[in-house]
Scaffold this active site. Sequence first.
Site, PDB file in Angstrom:
ATOM      1  N   VAL A   1      91.466  35.713  50.747  1.00  0.00           N
ATOM      2  CA  VAL A   1      90.603  36.625  51.381  1.00  0.00           C
ATOM      3  C   VAL A   1      91.745  37.625  52.050  1.00  0.00           C
ATOM      4  CG1 VAL A   1      88.816  37.642  52.629  1.00  0.00           C
ATOM      5  CG2 VAL A   1      88.437  35.352  51.628  1.00  0.00           C
ATOM      6  N   CYS A   2      92.494  37.162  52.553  1.00  0.00           N
ATOM      7  CA  CYS A   2      93.629  38.085  53.533  1.00  0.00           C
ATOM      8  C   CYS A   2      94.491  39.065  52.352  1.00  0.00           C
ATOM      9  CB  CYS A   2      94.356  37.264  54.476  1.00  0.00           C
ATOM     10  SG  CYS A   2      93.499  36.619  55.631  1.00  0.00           S
ATOM     11  N   THR A   3      94.673  38.228  51.208  1.00  0.00           N
ATOM     12  CA  THR A   3      95.483  38.957  50.317  1.00  0.00           C
ATOM     13  C   THR A   3      94.442  40.076  49.799  1.00  0.00           C
ATOM     14  OG1 THR A   3      96.546  36.856  49.645  1.00  0.00           O
ATOM     15  CG2 THR A   3      96.510  38.536  48.163  1.00  0.00           C
TER      16      THR A   3
END
Lengths: 175, 151
Positions: B43-45
């Site tokens: 998700v952070c990517t």
Amino acid sequence: MGSEGLGSAAVPAPEPDAHLRGSGGPAVTLYLDLACPHCAVVWVEARELPLSLCVRHFPIESKRPRAAALHAATEAAVLQGGEEAFWGMWDSLYEDRGRVDDPHLWERARELGLDVERFEADRRGDQVAERVRRDFRSGIRAGVTGTPAGFLDGRPLGSEGEELGGVLRALAEVG
Amino acid sequence: MIEAGAAAPDFTLPDQDQNEVSLSDFAGVKLILAFYPFDFSAVCTDHLSVYQEVHGEIEAQGAKLVGVSVDSPFAHKAFQEKLGLTIPLLSDFHPQGEMSRTYGALIEERGHTNRSLVIVEDGKVAFSMAAATPLEIPGANVIFDALEELA
């Protein structure tokens, strides 16, 4: 900032040069990245469903460096071959994801009957970049944060590949 | 989450190149702190990738965007290189989460940052929001809405 900015705005209605596929059923807008594997899974199924699809470019270049070139290739195809060439390029990029380097793009352009030299100039030109960016910006304004993303009547349909595929199947069944 | 109107807590943190970065370095500009849980998580990517795509337009408005998590500067450097990020990443690694805690952006029971946005202007918090869960990404449109409000 008005329409120039990237503040929140509803998903726009299809423009005269929007890429539309399918007919009947609910009208769904899809924001897709041609280098995204989840998008490929959703697309090859969605295109067969009885849905009226509006497809928009959402290349996330930092995550998938090839994305920008692939989206530009589809718009460069439009400039010579209209929507038929667009869909020829679009579908083949999702169907054959292992062959997406420049020579593979030229090969596709040739198969679509395009002048490869012009295709090569067009896909690197401003007109194509601006067309792709227009779609991308409308997605940002609608709150898209990843692909694939779908909208029905302005409402987001979910963001994970499988989840969106299931939602589209259900929509097609309801009609 | 720290709220608009509060004094912005001071900080000095190393960035991905181990340069010390302080709140005072951003005097006179709007500083956007984008807290996110972990370098390299799926998700952070997506989160940092989509912000990267509009980074130029954020800076064109005279604002500075930085990411903050509890990862080390070395992890930040690798994450930045993997995604080709020009967004600086601050490391709230030691003492872990101390700066994030002062902004109300630390999930104490998990030891990592939440997913939130804080805009600091003239030493004060001008805007803040936190996603309901770390799986939700605040759209880049939220940043532009806030900058428009503050213009």
